[in-house]
Write a protein that holds these residues in place. Sequence first.
Motif, PDB file in Angstrom:
ATOM      1  N   UNK A   1      25.624  59.651  35.774  1.00 35.68           N
ATOM      2  CA  UNK A   1      26.844  59.649  34.965  1.00 35.68           C
ATOM      3  C   UNK A   1      28.047  59.180  35.784  1.00 35.68           C
ATOM      4  N   UNK A   2      27.882  59.099  37.098  1.00 38.31           N
ATOM      5  CA  UNK A   2      28.955  58.619  37.965  1.00 38.31           C
ATOM      6  C   UNK A   2      28.553  57.255  38.516  1.00 38.31           C
ATOM      7  N   UNK A   3      29.228  56.205  38.072  1.00 39.42           N
ATOM      8  CA  UNK A   3      28.902  54.844  38.500  1.00 39.42           C
ATOM      9  C   UNK A   3      30.031  54.292  39.356  1.00 39.42           C
ATOM     10  N   UNK A   4      29.696  53.330  40.194  1.00 37.73           N
ATOM     11  CA  UNK A   4      30.663  52.742  41.130  1.00 37.73           C
ATOM     12  C   UNK A   4      30.709  51.230  40.908  1.00 37.73           C
ATOM     13  N   UNK A   5      31.636  50.765  40.077  1.00 40.31           N
ATOM     14  CA  UNK A   5      31.710  49.329  39.772  1.00 40.31           C
ATOM     15  C   UNK A   5      32.173  48.514  40.980  1.00 40.31           C
ATOM     16  N   UNK A   6      31.815  47.233  40.980  1.00 35.07           N
ATOM     17  CA  UNK A   6      32.227  46.308  42.037  1.00 35.07           C
ATOM     18  C   UNK A   6      32.937  45.116  41.408  1.00 35.07           C
ATOM     19  N   UNK A   7      33.881  44.567  42.145  1.00 33.58           N
ATOM     20  CA  UNK A   7      34.622  43.402  41.667  1.00 33.58           C
ATOM     21  C   UNK A   7      33.697  42.180  41.698  1.00 33.58           C
ATOM     22  N   UNK A   8      33.486  41.507  40.561  1.00 34.37           N
ATOM     23  CA  UNK A   8      32.515  40.392  40.500  1.00 34.37           C
ATOM     24  C   UNK A   8      33.064  39.099  41.085  1.00 34.37           C
TER      25      UNK A   8
ATOM     26  N   UNK B   1      45.616  43.246  39.440  1.00 35.67           N
ATOM     27  CA  UNK B   1      45.572  44.571  38.821  1.00 35.67           C
ATOM     28  C   UNK B   1      44.131  45.043  38.632  1.00 35.67           C
ATOM     29  N   UNK B   2      43.280  44.152  38.127  1.00 29.61           N
ATOM     30  CA  UNK B   2      41.876  44.523  37.914  1.00 29.61           C
ATOM     31  C   UNK B   2      41.178  44.804  39.242  1.00 29.61           C
ATOM     32  N   UNK B   3      41.499  44.016  40.283  1.00 35.91           N
ATOM     33  CA  UNK B   3      40.898  44.259  41.599  1.00 35.91           C
ATOM     34  C   UNK B   3      41.293  45.638  42.124  1.00 35.91           C
ATOM     35  N   UNK B   4      42.564  46.017  41.962  1.00 34.03           N
ATOM     36  CA  UNK B   4      43.031  47.319  42.442  1.00 34.03           C
ATOM     37  C   UNK B   4      42.354  48.467  41.694  1.00 34.03           C
ATOM     38  N   UNK B   5      42.219  48.317  40.361  1.00 32.73           N
ATOM     39  CA  UNK B   5      41.591  49.367  39.553  1.00 32.73           C
ATOM     40  C   UNK B   5      40.116  49.516  39.921  1.00 32.73           C
ATOM     41  N   UNK B   6      39.409  48.378  40.031  1.00 33.10           N
ATOM     42  CA  UNK B   6      37.982  48.420  40.364  1.00 33.10           C
ATOM     43  C   UNK B   6      37.767  48.946  41.784  1.00 33.10           C
ATOM     44  N   UNK B   7      38.667  48.610  42.702  1.00 39.56           N
ATOM     45  CA  UNK B   7      38.572  49.117  44.070  1.00 39.56           C
ATOM     46  C   UNK B   7      38.691  50.633  44.083  1.00 39.56           C
TER      47      UNK B   7
ATOM     48  N   UNK C   1      36.048  56.158  44.186  1.00 37.51           N
ATOM     49  CA  UNK C   1      35.979  57.500  43.594  1.00 37.51           C
ATOM     50  C   UNK C   1      34.923  57.615  42.493  1.00 37.51           C
ATOM     51  N   UNK C   2      34.492  56.485  41.938  1.00 33.98           N
ATOM     52  CA  UNK C   2      33.481  56.516  40.890  1.00 33.98           C
ATOM     53  C   UNK C   2      34.082  56.631  39.502  1.00 33.98           C
ATOM     54  N   UNK C   3      33.326  56.167  38.518  1.00 37.29           N
ATOM     55  CA  UNK C   3      33.729  56.230  37.116  1.00 37.29           C
ATOM     56  C   UNK C   3      32.812  57.216  36.405  1.00 37.29           C
ATOM     57  N   UNK C   4      33.377  58.295  35.919  1.00 37.93           N
ATOM     58  CA  UNK C   4      32.600  59.366  35.286  1.00 37.93           C
ATOM     59  C   UNK C   4      32.303  59.011  33.829  1.00 37.93           C
TER      60      UNK C   4
END
Length: 280
Positions: free
Chosen positions: A236-243, A206-212, A217-220
Amino acid sequence: MSKLKDKVIEGKLFTEGKKNQVMIGKKLADKMKLKPGGKLVLTFTDTADEIVSGAFRVCAVYQSDNAPLDEANVYVDMKDLNALLGLKDEFHEVAVILKNDDDVNEIKKKLQDKYSAAKVESWIDISPEMDLMVKTTNQYSYIIIVIIMLALAFGVINTMLMAILERTREIGMMIALGMRRSKIFTLVLLETFMLTLAGTPIGLLTSWAVIKYLNYYGLDLSIMGTEMMSSFGFSTLVYPEFPTDKLMGVLLIILGTAFVSCLFPAIKAVRLKPVDALRI
């Protein structure tokens, strides 16, 4: 590399044929009360270590996601700069952008070996405060993980304790029939691990799908304030990656938390007296 043409908010880019044009950041423009068309005097040290100055006219004001950088950097045409410094078509810096941050040290070493006369610096060498911020953020992430693990521990304790209380008579019967208490302990332990192993893949997937999704699309984070984010050099728009590099460590922490959490319910089950348990 700087993509300045996409960041201009006032004025225009360098005009062909005009000399001594300068582009300044919005924070610097506000601080010095400058607008396109205003004059700015820049002072340099030339190749002979002599101080030289030149009057430049502001052609554009740009705004990036890094307010401190906007305040400290201006952009001029290379020909105008070299004329003041006494250079021809020479340059003093080449920037290399990598796709993977893990390759920085390896590429840096290769460049140092190949160009021994040049000074090769990574972003960590140039901006140690940014490296400190990244390390601090990583430390905070581990603190957040510990808090989440505490919540997980209480959840596991509650679940397993309820399982023990609901099966008090059955456990008392098994002990009365001669089942070793060590096996009762192992039974609770295995049940806890099976519960953990059943839920962990679902949580990871679930976390992998959300982070993907957020990586694409980016996190505002504009709700936190554009100026506050830019003061730290972030958009203000960041793009997280799965660690993925921290995945094994997190799994070990989860298993360790599950083991510690099941000790109290397991000890309670082991200490049950058959006579008292069968009366319930």
